[in-house]
Design an enzyme around this catalytic site. Structure first.
Site, PDB file in Angstrom:
ATOM      1  CB  CYS A  52      -1.005  -0.096   1.291  1.00 29.63           C
ATOM      2  SG  CYS A  52      -2.286   1.465   1.278  1.00 29.63           S
ATOM      3  CG  ASP A  54      -0.468   4.057   5.507  1.00 26.13           C
ATOM      4  OD1 ASP A  54      -1.873   4.160   5.407  1.00 26.13           O
ATOM      5  OD2 ASP A  54       0.322   4.388   6.155  1.00 26.13           O
ATOM      6  NE  ARG A  56      -0.549   4.885   8.934  1.00 29.69           N
ATOM      7  CZ  ARG A  56      -1.805   4.517   9.302  1.00 29.69           C
ATOM      8  NH1 ARG A  56      -2.043   4.756  10.414  1.00 29.69           N
ATOM      9  NH2 ARG A  56      -2.599   4.201   8.239  1.00 29.69           N
ATOM     10  CG  HIS A 108      -1.486  -1.212   5.893  1.00 28.73           C
ATOM     11  ND1 HIS A 108      -2.213  -0.222   6.705  1.00 28.73           N
ATOM     12  CD2 HIS A 108      -1.810  -0.604   4.820  1.00 28.73           C
ATOM     13  CE1 HIS A 108      -2.399   0.835   5.829  1.00 28.73           C
ATOM     14  NE2 HIS A 108      -2.319   0.641   4.455  1.00 28.73           N
ATOM     15  CB  CYS A 111      -5.612  -0.657   4.443  1.00 28.80           C
ATOM     16  SG  CYS A 111      -5.282   0.129   2.861  1.00 28.80           S
TER      17      CYS A 111
HETATM   18 ZN   LIG Z   1      -3.536   1.039   2.995  1.00 31.61          ZN
END
Ligand SMILES: [Zn+2]
Length: 222
Positions: A52, A54, A56, A108, A111
């Site tokens: 992803c 993302d 993090r 994750h 999400c």
């Molecule tokens: Zn995500």
């Protein structure tokens, strides 16, 4: 924030990248004077990581892999859509040219993309992208609707979405043909958790998934 503070913040947040980069380059050279010479010689990564976007989940840091060890593709909610030329090119190149041994789809918990797909709302440009996750929900509607706790249902959709994307990778000719000839790549589905920073292996059975897929999607004949 006052406008002069904004300007200061923008300059500093930009400049720190170059400071970090100079430090990193010097560190690598100090550890191994040949580091950049070796890096420029080419890549032979064992892994393709589809994760992803993302911010993090830094793939290299959480897996302890260094430069040259992992080919990476990231998008919202780690999707592998067969009409997405971007991800399809990545899979094709990684399998046919880099000859990666493992393909990892890593989702994750928490999400935002999966959460957005669960929200009954017009998301504009994101609609066709999130549709893929809504389709995963529809495929597993009975199982998901039986989970009373909303956050557990959301976690489960994150997992089911990862498994479905593994299936999408196995549907490609590149993966089926390489596996028939070389015995690799093997496709894995993992989920990263923020609570403990650990990866959970969903234990996707590559061999069984491939057999099931090939009843309908057999592309092994050249
Ligand atoms: Zn995500």
């Amino acid at each position: 924030m006052a406008s002069q503070d904004v300007a200061k913040y923008l300059k500093e947040s930009h400049d720190r990248i170059f400071e970090n980069n100079r430090e990193w380059a010097a560190e690598q050279k100090a550890k191994d004077p040949e580091f950049f010479t070796k890096l420029s010689a080419g890549q032979e990564p064992d892994y393709l990581w589809i994760g992803c976007s993302d911010s993090r989940i830094p793939a290299e840091q959480i897996t302890g892999l260094g430069a040259g060890e992992v080919f990476i593709h990231r998008n919202i909610a780690n999707l592998v859509c067969n009409t997405d030329l971007n991800v399809m090119s990545v899979v094709n190149y990684a399998v046919r040219h880099l000859k990666v041994k493992h393909i990892i789809v890593c989702g994750h918990y928490g999400c935002g993309g999966v959460k957005a797909a669960l929200t009954p709302q017009d998301m504009g440009l994101l609609n066709p992208w999130l549709r893929n996750i809504r389709d995963v929900y529809r495929l597993h509607e009975n199982e998901l609707d039986a989970i009373a706790d909303e956050s557990k249902r959301y976690d489960r959709l994150v997992e089911l979405n990862v498994v479905e994307q593994c299936r999408n990778i196995i549907k490609t000719a590149a993966v089926q043909q390489s596996y028939a000839t070389n015995g690799f790549p093997i496709v894995h589905g993992w989920v990263f958790g923020f609570q403990d920073g650990l990866l959970k292996d969903l234990k996707v059975d590559h061999e069984k998934m491939l057999r099931d897929i090939q009843k309908i999607y057999n592309l092994t004949q050249g």
